[in-house]
Structure formats: structure tokens, C-alpha cells
Motif scaffolding. Structure first.
Motif, PDB file in Angstrom:
ATOM      1  N   UNK A   1       0.845  -1.194   0.064  1.00 41.55           N
ATOM      2  CA  UNK A   1       0.123   0.009   0.036  1.00 41.55           C
ATOM      3  C   UNK A   1       0.966   1.304   0.080  1.00 41.55           C
ATOM      4  N   UNK A   2       0.534   2.092  -0.573  1.00 40.40           N
ATOM      5  CA  UNK A   2       1.255   3.559  -0.841  1.00 40.40           C
ATOM      6  C   UNK A   2       0.783   4.423   0.293  1.00 40.40           C
ATOM      7  N   UNK A   3      -0.541   4.810   0.297  1.00 38.70           N
ATOM      8  CA  UNK A   3      -1.216   5.873   1.057  1.00 38.70           C
ATOM      9  C   UNK A   3      -1.675   5.288   2.367  1.00 38.70           C
ATOM     10  N   UNK A   4      -1.807   6.380   3.191  1.00 41.70           N
ATOM     11  CA  UNK A   4      -2.647   5.932   4.283  1.00 41.70           C
ATOM     12  C   UNK A   4      -4.188   6.621   4.270  1.00 41.70           C
TER      13      UNK A   4
ATOM     14  N   UNK B   1      -0.742  10.445   0.804  1.00 41.92           N
ATOM     15  CA  UNK B   1       0.279   9.884   0.220  1.00 41.92           C
ATOM     16  C   UNK B   1       1.197   9.517   1.625  1.00 41.92           C
ATOM     17  N   UNK B   2       1.951   8.490   1.345  1.00 47.01           N
ATOM     18  CA  UNK B   2       2.862   8.167   2.715  1.00 47.01           C
ATOM     19  C   UNK B   2       4.226   8.149   2.205  1.00 47.01           C
ATOM     20  N   UNK B   3       4.416   8.234   0.838  1.00 49.78           N
ATOM     21  CA  UNK B   3       5.857   8.189   0.347  1.00 49.78           C
ATOM     22  C   UNK B   3       6.354   9.316  -0.578  1.00 49.78           C
ATOM     23  N   UNK B   4       5.758  10.619  -0.335  1.00 52.79           N
ATOM     24  CA  UNK B   4       6.123  11.622  -1.189  1.00 52.79           C
ATOM     25  C   UNK B   4       6.574  12.774  -0.619  1.00 52.79           C
TER      26      UNK B   4
ATOM     27  N   UNK C   1       5.388  19.531  -9.329  1.00 53.04           N
ATOM     28  CA  UNK C   1       5.101  18.430 -10.342  1.00 53.04           C
ATOM     29  C   UNK C   1       5.552  17.022  -9.852  1.00 53.04           C
ATOM     30  N   UNK C   2       6.886  17.145  -9.272  1.00 57.37           N
ATOM     31  CA  UNK C   2       7.247  16.005  -8.839  1.00 57.37           C
ATOM     32  C   UNK C   2       6.672  15.442  -7.743  1.00 57.37           C
ATOM     33  N   UNK C   3       5.944  16.171  -6.656  1.00 54.94           N
ATOM     34  CA  UNK C   3       5.067  15.920  -5.723  1.00 54.94           C
ATOM     35  C   UNK C   3       3.815  15.240  -6.146  1.00 54.94           C
TER      36      UNK C   3
ATOM     37  N   UNK D   1       4.169  11.857  -7.731  1.00 55.15           N
ATOM     38  CA  UNK D   1       4.122  10.745  -6.508  1.00 55.15           C
ATOM     39  C   UNK D   1       2.534  10.556  -6.158  1.00 55.15           C
ATOM     40  N   UNK D   2       1.981  11.483  -5.712  1.00 56.59           N
ATOM     41  CA  UNK D   2       0.494  11.422  -5.431  1.00 56.59           C
ATOM     42  C   UNK D   2      -0.300  10.494  -6.252  1.00 56.59           C
ATOM     43  N   UNK D   3      -0.282  11.016  -7.543  1.00 62.91           N
ATOM     44  CA  UNK D   3      -1.089  10.064  -8.540  1.00 62.91           C
ATOM     45  C   UNK D   3      -0.508   8.422  -8.558  1.00 62.91           C
ATOM     46  N   UNK D   4       0.886   8.332  -8.635  1.00 62.12           N
ATOM     47  CA  UNK D   4       1.396   6.893  -8.707  1.00 62.12           C
ATOM     48  C   UNK D   4       0.831   6.275  -7.267  1.00 62.12           C
ATOM     49  N   UNK D   5       0.856   6.750  -6.190  1.00 62.26           N
ATOM     50  CA  UNK D   5       0.501   6.053  -5.094  1.00 62.26           C
ATOM     51  C   UNK D   5      -0.993   6.076  -4.879  1.00 62.26           C
ATOM     52  N   UNK D   6      -1.820   6.922  -5.337  1.00 65.92           N
ATOM     53  CA  UNK D   6      -3.067   6.717  -5.442  1.00 65.92           C
ATOM     54  C   UNK D   6      -3.479   5.597  -6.587  1.00 65.92           C
ATOM     55  N   UNK D   7      -2.923   5.581  -7.510  1.00 71.04           N
ATOM     56  CA  UNK D   7      -3.150   4.645  -8.498  1.00 71.04           C
ATOM     57  C   UNK D   7      -2.792   3.193  -8.088  1.00 71.04           C
ATOM     58  N   UNK D   8      -1.790   3.013  -7.269  1.00 66.16           N
ATOM     59  CA  UNK D   8      -1.328   1.884  -6.586  1.00 66.16           C
ATOM     60  C   UNK D   8      -2.215   1.405  -5.517  1.00 66.16           C
ATOM     61  N   UNK D   9      -2.725   2.380  -4.899  1.00 69.47           N
ATOM     62  CA  UNK D   9      -3.841   2.115  -3.807  1.00 69.47           C
ATOM     63  C   UNK D   9      -4.914   1.309  -4.551  1.00 69.47           C
ATOM     64  N   UNK D  10      -5.491   2.229  -5.520  1.00 71.06           N
ATOM     65  CA  UNK D  10      -6.818   1.796  -6.156  1.00 71.06           C
ATOM     66  C   UNK D  10      -6.641   0.496  -6.890  1.00 71.06           C
TER      67      UNK D  10
END
Length: 104
Positions: free
Chosen positions: A9-12, A20-23, A55-57, A60-69
Motif C-alpha cells: 500500500x502506498x498511502x494512508x 500519500x505516505x512516500x511523497x 510537479x514531482x510531488x 508521486x501522489x498520482x502514482x501512490x493513489x493509482x497503486x492503492x486503487x
């Protein structure tokens, strides 16, 4: 009851809010300083730097959200398949038992 630990899981989620938890920390928006031309130029430089960080942040948010979804969807699909199989099994057993008893 089957419990599965989902790893990766990426976010919390806290109090119903996903984050996000890793951004890292979201970069603070700079202020435009209009006190002088030099101050303004420094502000523009800070804005350009901020935009790259933002933009980098955001990526990262998009990547974590997609991973969690994806993890949530997969876990829900697996649970639904497990339950559907249990329902089909008990229905088949019930039908077989009824057919056996009807022959008596």
C-alpha cells in the motif's frame, strides 16, 4: 474467516482522508515579493523551483493513489470471487442433497 495482509500500500487513510505516505511534504507555495526588481526576480526563481517540486510531488501522489486503487480493486475482486465460489458450492451441495432425498 480468511484475512489477507495486503502489502505494497502506498498511502494512508486517517479519519476518512487518504494521503500519500512516500511523497514527502508538499512543497510550500512561494510568495511573490514586489518590493524591488531583484526581490521579484528571486521570487520568480523560487516559483520556478517550486513548480518543479510541485510537479514531482503531484506525480508521486498520482502514482501512490493509482497503486492503492489497484490494490483495493484486486483485493475486493478476490474477496468477491471467494464468496461467489462459496455460494456456488453450497448451492450445488444443496441441490445434490435435495436430488438424493427426492429419490427416496
Amino acid at each position: 474467516m480468511m484475512l489477507a495482509a495486503v502489502s505494497g500500500t502506498a498511502g494512508t487513510i486517517a479519519n476518512g482522508i487518504w494521503s500519500p505516505s512516500g511523497c514527502g511534504t508538499e512543497p510550500a507555495v512561494p510568495v511573490i515579493d514586489q518590493s524591488s526588481v531583484d526581490a521579484y526576480n528571486q521570487s520568480v526563481k523560487a516559483i520556478n523551483d517550486w513548480q518543479q517540486q510541485a510537479n514531482a510531488y503531484n506525480a508521486c501522489v498520482i502514482k501512490e493513489a493509482n497503486t492503492d486503487n489497484s490494490l483495493i480493486a484486486n483485493a475486493a475482486n478476490d474477496e468477491q470471487a471467494r464468496l461467489r465460489a462459496a455460494i456456488e458450492k453450497i448451492q450445488a451441495e444443496t441441490t445434490a442433497a435435495k436430488a438424493k432425498l427426492d429419490k427416496k
